[in-house]
Scaffold this motif. Structure first.
Motif, PDB file in Angstrom:
ATOM      1  N   THR A   1      -3.703   0.593  -3.399  1.00  0.00           N
ATOM      2  CA  THR A   1      -3.025  -0.864  -3.106  1.00  0.00           C
ATOM      3  C   THR A   1      -2.870  -1.645  -4.453  1.00  0.00           C
ATOM      4  OG1 THR A   1      -4.611  -0.797  -1.208  1.00  0.00           O
ATOM      5  CG2 THR A   1      -3.821  -3.011  -1.951  1.00  0.00           C
TER       6      THR A   1
ATOM      7  N   ALA B   1      -4.292   9.589  -0.255  1.00  0.00           N
ATOM      8  CA  ALA B   1      -5.093   8.662  -1.067  1.00  0.00           C
ATOM      9  C   ALA B   1      -4.026   7.238  -1.135  1.00  0.00           C
ATOM     10  CB  ALA B   1      -5.202   9.225  -2.732  1.00  0.00           C
ATOM     11  N   THR B   2      -4.966   6.384  -0.576  1.00  0.00           N
ATOM     12  CA  THR B   2      -4.076   4.885  -0.498  1.00  0.00           C
ATOM     13  C   THR B   2      -4.314   4.231  -1.776  1.00  0.00           C
ATOM     14  OG1 THR B   2      -4.437   5.029   1.868  1.00  0.00           O
ATOM     15  CG2 THR B   2      -3.889   2.886   0.821  1.00  0.00           C
TER      16      THR B   2
ATOM     17  N   THR C   1      -7.989   2.815  -2.747  1.00  0.00           N
ATOM     18  CA  THR C   1      -8.708   1.751  -1.919  1.00  0.00           C
ATOM     19  C   THR C   1      -9.169   2.772  -0.832  1.00  0.00           C
ATOM     20  OG1 THR C   1      -6.754   1.123  -0.960  1.00  0.00           O
ATOM     21  CG2 THR C   1      -7.847  -0.249  -2.875  1.00  0.00           C
ATOM     22  N   SER C   2      -8.532   4.039  -0.651  1.00  0.00           N
ATOM     23  CA  SER C   2      -8.981   4.668   0.610  1.00  0.00           C
ATOM     24  C   SER C   2      -8.744   6.246   0.354  1.00  0.00           C
ATOM     25  CB  SER C   2      -8.345   4.204   1.674  1.00  0.00           C
ATOM     26  OG  SER C   2      -8.663   4.795   2.848  1.00  0.00           O
ATOM     27  N   LEU C   3      -9.518   6.957   0.726  1.00  0.00           N
ATOM     28  CA  LEU C   3      -9.505   8.540   0.830  1.00  0.00           C
ATOM     29  C   LEU C   3      -9.613   9.097   2.323  1.00  0.00           C
ATOM     30  CD1 LEU C   3     -11.102   9.627  -2.409  1.00  0.00           C
ATOM     31  CD2 LEU C   3      -8.846   9.529  -1.981  1.00  0.00           C
ATOM     32  N   ALA C   4      -8.484   9.230   2.922  1.00  0.00           N
ATOM     33  CA  ALA C   4      -8.729   9.550   4.417  1.00  0.00           C
ATOM     34  C   ALA C   4      -7.481  10.316   4.719  1.00  0.00           C
ATOM     35  CB  ALA C   4      -9.029   8.397   5.341  1.00  0.00           C
ATOM     36  N   ASP C   5      -7.638  11.319   5.948  1.00  0.00           N
ATOM     37  CA  ASP C   5      -6.724  11.972   6.410  1.00  0.00           C
ATOM     38  C   ASP C   5      -5.847  12.724   5.684  1.00  0.00           C
ATOM     39  OD1 ASP C   5      -7.606  11.044   8.995  1.00  0.00           O
ATOM     40  OD2 ASP C   5      -6.313   9.349   8.772  1.00  0.00           O
TER      41      ASP C   5
ATOM     42  N   ARG D   1       0.689   5.644   0.243  1.00  0.00           N
ATOM     43  CA  ARG D   1      -0.271   6.876   0.461  1.00  0.00           C
ATOM     44  C   ARG D   1       0.376   8.012  -0.091  1.00  0.00           C
ATOM     45  NH1 ARG D   1      -1.457   7.604   6.411  1.00  0.00           N
ATOM     46  NH2 ARG D   1      -3.378   8.599   5.532  1.00  0.00           N
TER      47      ARG D   1
ATOM     48  N   GLU E   1       0.722  -1.275  -0.024  1.00  0.00           N
ATOM     49  CA  GLU E   1       0.084  -0.114  -0.036  1.00  0.00           C
ATOM     50  C   GLU E   1       0.870   1.275   0.063  1.00  0.00           C
ATOM     51  OE1 GLU E   1      -2.733  -0.202   3.459  1.00  0.00           O
ATOM     52  OE2 GLU E   1      -3.920  -1.625   2.225  1.00  0.00           O
TER      53      GLU E   1
END
Length: 354
Positions: A319, A316-317, A309-313, A268, A266
């Motif tokens: 994977t 963008a993550t 796979t993720s959008l947070a803090d 970020r 992963e």
């Protein structure tokens, strides 16, 4: 006491000559058979030669021991020491009857165990070779089955040999067998956990759920499988600790190295980066591993980018994963991270940091 006869020397020499010829023939037959056997690796061949040497030594000892005992028995008979009385003569008579049987039982048990070990090891080699010498999965499976068979044969032979020794010592083994049966029945009723562990271990081995050398996660603990027994499974975790799990207490078991594995990575990156450029860089890193001479043979498929796979803090993550051969996922994942870091630094792509 009859006079000593010279033909006795001839008989003794003949007995030792027959023993020497027998030992020579057995040695050549075993060595010829070992040379004809196919082995998976030089280490396996060396181990096979070592066991064959031990078997030859045991058989040679048996031949010469039989010749020596036969010579002593003949000499005693010729000299008239055959009266059954509790004296040194009777002690000698007992040694030449029950003592010979004891030696034969002990040496025979040793020979059976050694011969069975050679046979099981050859079965292990054939099983691994039948499915390809480079198939580490089948090599681990064969090693697991071979170790269990060796322990079972050893325990069975030692148990039978112990009963035979007790019988030669004029100890009635019937009460022992009866008592063992009663104790076994009591243990069967009282040790339910033990029976549960053994039954669970039997099906664990029968269904080939995990093998020695596999990477597995058992009850949440990840490590390498070192031993598989009928009652327990031994796992060495990442810190080097030895974890022992009774088979009946295993609630979750994940084999991380069966047929293939995934090297999951992963990354970020900040929102401000060009995601198409980042994904293109990731693809380039994956292609460099695929075309690498030493690393390309460890992967089974091109790099699979699963996307964002993720959008947070504020990050963008992304994977990605490589499908690799068993036990190589860590090596490929680390190399992919290293190449990604070099490419990101060279292209001024800054991974997100809180």
């Amino acid at each position: 006491m009859p006079a000593f006869r010279w033909d006795l020397i001839g008989v003794v020499l003949l007995a030792f000559a027959v023993a020497a010829i027998g030992a020579l023939v057995v040695r050549r037959l075993i060595h010829r058979r070992v040379r004809e056997l196919d082995t998976v690796s030089p280490e396996n061949r060396e181990a096979l030669h070592t066991r064959a040497k031990q078997l030859v030594q045991a058989l040679t000892l048996l031949f010469y021991g039989a010749a020596a005992l036969a010579s002593v028995s003949l000499a005693v008979d010729r000299l008239g020491f055959n009266e059954p009385a509790w004296n040194p003569r009777y002690l000698l008579h007992w040694s030449l009857t029950h003592g010979v049987n004891l030696i034969i039982v002990l040496v025979g048990a040793y020979i059976v165990i050694r011969a069975a070990s050679i046979g099981i090891e050859q079965l292990q080699f054939n099983l691994a070779r039948r499915h390809g010498g480079a198939d580490y999965e089948w090599q681990r499976r064969a090693a697991t089955v071979g170790g269990i068979l060796t322990r079972l044969v050893t325990v069975a032979v030692v148990f039978v040999a112990a009963l035979m020794v007790l019988r030669e010592l004029a100890i009635d083994i019937l009460p022992i067998l009866t008592g063992a049966g009663i104790v076994g029945l009591a243990v069967g009723f009282g040790a339910q956990n033990l029976v549960r562990d053994i039954i669970s271990g039997f099906f664990l081995i029968l269904e080939d759920q995990v093998r020695v050398g596999d990477s597995a996660r058992i009850n949440g603990v990840v490590g390498s499988v070192e031993q598989i027994n009928l009652r327990t499974i031994v796992l060495r975790d990442g810190e080097g600790g030895v974890q022992v799990f009774p088979n009946g207490t295993i609630n979750t078991l994940a084999n991380l190295s069966k047929q293939y594995a995934y090297a999951v990575v992963e990354v970020r990156v900040a929102y401000g980066e060009n995601m198409d450029r980042v994904i293109g860089t990731i693809k380039e890193a994956g292609e460099s591993i695929e075309h690498d001479k030493s690393l390309g043979v460890l992967v089974q498929a091109p790099l699979e980018i699963m996307g964002i796979t993720s959008l947070a803090d504020g990050a963008a993550t992304i994977t990605m994963k490589f499908r690799t051969y068993p036990l190589n996922q860590g090596k490929i994942a680390n190399e992919l991270r290293r190449r990604l870091l070099n490419l990101f630094v060279g292209r001024h792509i800054r991974p997100f940091s809180a």
